[in-house]
Design an enzyme around this catalytic site. Sequence first.
Site, PDB file in Angstrom:
ATOM      1  N   ASP A 125       0.872  -1.182   0.000  1.00 39.73           N
ATOM      2  CA  ASP A 125       0.000   0.000   0.000  1.00 39.73           C
ATOM      3  C   ASP A 125       0.905   1.227   0.000  1.00 39.73           C
ATOM      4  O   ASP A 125       1.746   1.379   0.898  1.00 39.73           O
ATOM      5  CB  ASP A 125      -0.864  -0.061   1.274  1.00 39.73           C
ATOM      6  CG  ASP A 125      -1.796   1.130   1.430  1.00 39.73           C
ATOM      7  OD1 ASP A 125      -1.593   2.165   0.754  1.00 39.73           O
ATOM      8  OD2 ASP A 125      -2.718   1.023   2.248  1.00 39.73           O
ATOM      9  N   ILE A 126       0.727   2.098  -0.974  1.00 43.40           N
ATOM     10  CA  ILE A 126       1.664   3.222  -1.104  1.00 43.40           C
ATOM     11  C   ILE A 126       1.589   4.173   0.083  1.00 43.40           C
ATOM     12  O   ILE A 126       2.579   4.830   0.413  1.00 43.40           O
ATOM     13  CB  ILE A 126       1.463   3.951  -2.456  1.00 43.40           C
ATOM     14  CG1 ILE A 126       2.737   4.706  -2.838  1.00 43.40           C
ATOM     15  CG2 ILE A 126       0.234   4.864  -2.418  1.00 43.40           C
ATOM     16  CD1 ILE A 126       2.806   5.139  -4.270  1.00 43.40           C
ATOM     17  N   ASN A 183      -6.264  13.251 -10.607  1.00 44.05           N
ATOM     18  CA  ASN A 183      -6.945  13.760 -11.814  1.00 44.05           C
ATOM     19  C   ASN A 183      -6.613  15.241 -11.930  1.00 44.05           C
ATOM     20  O   ASN A 183      -6.021  15.836 -11.026  1.00 44.05           O
ATOM     21  CB  ASN A 183      -8.447  13.503 -11.763  1.00 44.05           C
ATOM     22  CG  ASN A 183      -9.102  14.178 -10.579  1.00 44.05           C
ATOM     23  OD1 ASN A 183      -9.114  15.399 -10.492  1.00 44.05           O
ATOM     24  ND2 ASN A 183      -9.612  13.387  -9.644  1.00 44.05           N
ATOM     25  N   GLY A 199      -9.650   5.283  -5.739  1.00 43.47           N
ATOM     26  CA  GLY A 199      -8.397   4.559  -5.951  1.00 43.47           C
ATOM     27  C   GLY A 199      -7.277   5.022  -5.044  1.00 43.47           C
ATOM     28  O   GLY A 199      -7.492   5.334  -3.864  1.00 43.47           O
ATOM     29  N   ASP A 201      -5.637   7.751  -5.131  1.00 46.18           N
ATOM     30  CA  ASP A 201      -5.848   9.164  -4.784  1.00 46.18           C
ATOM     31  C   ASP A 201      -6.664   9.275  -3.488  1.00 46.18           C
ATOM     32  O   ASP A 201      -6.277   9.979  -2.539  1.00 46.18           O
ATOM     33  CB  ASP A 201      -6.575   9.833  -5.963  1.00 46.18           C
ATOM     34  CG  ASP A 201      -6.564  11.347  -5.921  1.00 46.18           C
ATOM     35  OD1 ASP A 201      -5.940  11.917  -5.016  1.00 46.18           O
ATOM     36  OD2 ASP A 201      -7.196  11.951  -6.811  1.00 46.18           O
ATOM     37  N   THR A 231      -3.536   2.807 -14.386  1.00 44.49           N
ATOM     38  CA  THR A 231      -3.947   1.417 -14.634  1.00 44.49           C
ATOM     39  C   THR A 231      -5.213   0.986 -13.886  1.00 44.49           C
ATOM     40  O   THR A 231      -5.623  -0.166 -13.984  1.00 44.49           O
ATOM     41  CB  THR A 231      -2.818   0.425 -14.263  1.00 44.49           C
ATOM     42  OG1 THR A 231      -2.599   0.466 -12.845  1.00 44.49           O
ATOM     43  CG2 THR A 231      -1.534   0.765 -14.996  1.00 44.49           C
ATOM     44  N   GLY A 232      -5.825   1.921 -13.152  1.00 47.38           N
ATOM     45  CA  GLY A 232      -7.078   1.613 -12.461  1.00 47.38           C
ATOM     46  C   GLY A 232      -8.238   2.249 -13.202  1.00 47.38           C
ATOM     47  O   GLY A 232      -8.592   1.831 -14.305  1.00 47.38           O
ATOM     48  N   TYR A 291      -8.452   4.789 -14.935  1.00 44.68           N
ATOM     49  CA  TYR A 291      -8.122   5.346 -16.255  1.00 44.68           C
ATOM     50  C   TYR A 291      -7.888   4.281 -17.322  1.00 44.68           C
ATOM     51  O   TYR A 291      -7.698   4.608 -18.500  1.00 44.68           O
ATOM     52  CB  TYR A 291      -6.941   6.309 -16.154  1.00 44.68           C
ATOM     53  CG  TYR A 291      -7.331   7.688 -15.629  1.00 44.68           C
ATOM     54  CD1 TYR A 291      -8.649   7.991 -15.294  1.00 44.68           C
ATOM     55  CD2 TYR A 291      -6.388   8.699 -15.475  1.00 44.68           C
ATOM     56  CE1 TYR A 291      -9.012   9.256 -14.822  1.00 44.68           C
ATOM     57  CE2 TYR A 291      -6.738   9.965 -15.017  1.00 44.68           C
ATOM     58  CZ  TYR A 291      -8.052  10.230 -14.685  1.00 44.68           C
ATOM     59  OH  TYR A 291      -8.397  11.479 -14.226  1.00 44.68           O
TER      60      TYR A 291
HETATM   61  N1  AR6 Z   1      -1.424   1.726  -2.955  1.00 40.35           N
HETATM   62  C1  AR6 Z   1      -0.854   1.446  -4.150  1.00 40.35           C
HETATM   63  N2  AR6 Z   1      -1.552   1.308  -5.290  1.00 40.35           N
HETATM   64  C2  AR6 Z   1      -2.900   1.444  -5.217  1.00 40.35           C
HETATM   65  C3  AR6 Z   1      -3.569   1.737  -4.005  1.00 40.35           C
HETATM   66  C4  AR6 Z   1      -2.770   1.875  -2.829  1.00 40.35           C
HETATM   67  N3  AR6 Z   1      -3.300   2.168  -1.636  1.00 40.35           N
HETATM   68  N4  AR6 Z   1      -4.903   1.818  -4.283  1.00 40.35           N
HETATM   69  C5  AR6 Z   1      -5.055   1.576  -5.591  1.00 40.35           C
HETATM   70  N5  AR6 Z   1      -3.862   1.339  -6.166  1.00 40.35           N
HETATM   71  P1  AR6 Z   1      -6.290   4.466  -9.787  1.00 40.35           P
HETATM   72  P2  AR6 Z   1      -5.741   5.936 -12.273  1.00 40.35           P
HETATM   73  C6  AR6 Z   1      -3.530   1.022  -7.572  1.00 40.35           C
HETATM   74  O1  AR6 Z   1      -7.668   4.129 -10.238  1.00 40.35           O
HETATM   75  O2  AR6 Z   1      -6.029   4.734 -13.084  1.00 40.35           O
HETATM   76  C7  AR6 Z   1      -8.853   8.527  -9.102  1.00 40.35           C
HETATM   77  O3  AR6 Z   1     -10.209   8.657  -8.788  1.00 40.35           O
HETATM   78  C8  AR6 Z   1      -4.606   0.424  -8.429  1.00 40.35           C
HETATM   79  O4  AR6 Z   1      -4.686  -0.981  -8.227  1.00 40.35           O
HETATM   80  O5  AR6 Z   1      -6.072   4.854  -8.378  1.00 40.35           O
HETATM   81  O6  AR6 Z   1      -4.520   6.738 -12.583  1.00 40.35           O
HETATM   82  C9  AR6 Z   1      -8.210   9.852  -9.470  1.00 40.35           C
HETATM   83  O7  AR6 Z   1      -8.777  10.921  -8.744  1.00 40.35           O
HETATM   84  C10 AR6 Z   1      -4.116   0.758  -9.826  1.00 40.35           C
HETATM   85  O8  AR6 Z   1      -3.198  -0.230 -10.293  1.00 40.35           O
HETATM   86  O9  AR6 Z   1      -5.636   5.649 -10.686  1.00 40.35           O
HETATM   87  C11 AR6 Z   1      -8.480   9.954 -10.934  1.00 40.35           C
HETATM   88  O10 AR6 Z   1      -9.764  10.462 -11.190  1.00 40.35           O
HETATM   89  C12 AR6 Z   1      -3.328   2.052  -9.629  1.00 40.35           C
HETATM   90  O11 AR6 Z   1      -3.240   2.237  -8.218  1.00 40.35           O
HETATM   91  C13 AR6 Z   1      -8.403   8.515 -11.403  1.00 40.35           C
HETATM   92  O12 AR6 Z   1      -8.738   7.728 -10.272  1.00 40.35           O
HETATM   93  C14 AR6 Z   1      -3.969   3.266 -10.241  1.00 40.35           C
HETATM   94  O13 AR6 Z   1      -5.390   3.190 -10.131  1.00 40.35           O
HETATM   95  C15 AR6 Z   1      -7.005   8.150 -11.835  1.00 40.35           C
HETATM   96  O14 AR6 Z   1      -7.023   6.852 -12.375  1.00 40.35           O
END
Ligand code: AR6
Length: 178
Positions: free
Chosen positions: A16-17, A30, A38, A40, A124-125, A127
């Site tokens: 977990d970051i 975003n 996610g 964020d 990768t989540g 987006y």
């Molecule tokens: N620690 C590490 N990685 C994580 C954690 C964590 N605690 N939680 C999720 N991930 P995403 P995006 C991973 O959706 O695709 C937000 O609403 C997750 O498994 O967080 O860049 C923003 O506000 C995935 O592999 O980010 C934007 O609107 C990765 O983090 C939008 O989502 C990224 O997933 C950005 O989308």
Amino acid sequence: METVYPQHRIVIREGDITRQQVDAIVNAANSTLLGGGGVDGAIHRAAGPGLLAECRTLGGCPTGEARITGGYNLPARYVIHTVGPIWRGGAHGEDALLASCYRNSLRLAVAHGIRTIAFPAISTGAYGFPLPRATRIALTTVRDILAEEPSIVQVVFVCFGERAYRVYCELAAEVLGG
Ligand code: AR6
């Protein structure tokens, strides 16, 4: 679980970051920089309300760029917020924009004397960027920058879950050797 590539100063770690003991963690934000789901959402929850208050002063951030704030209640002293591209099939500059996220985040890190930094798998989540393609870009971009940037001591790729960890490890074996 983690795999270390000492010759590249790169660590692949499942975790977990928000728990990383590094100088800076990177947020996959975003363009409003005002929070979301996610990673964020997790970062804002762990950092506390001071983070959102500082983000409100920044006026957003274009895709591919990065901004820096304090880390508030996080173990990390800084958060670097970067805005990944939304996946639109791969022919809309997504690869170059994703590489820019890593490059601009590391540029800010160097400017602030940051020695250790942790990245999530940007885009990768929510987006929708395919994880293997994003991972290859993350690894090659960071590897190439670190080769020219001795002030950064360690980059940690934090993989959320076992599947992401496996994908990172497979591609790292190819891209980083070993
Ligand atoms: N620690 C590490 N990685 C994580 C954690 C964590 N605690 N939680 C999720 N991930 P995403 P995006 C991973 O959706 O695709 C937000 O609403 C997750 O498994 O967080 O860049 C923003 O506000 C995935 O592999 O980010 C934007 O609107 C990765 O983090 C939008 O989502 C990224 O997933 C950005 O989308």
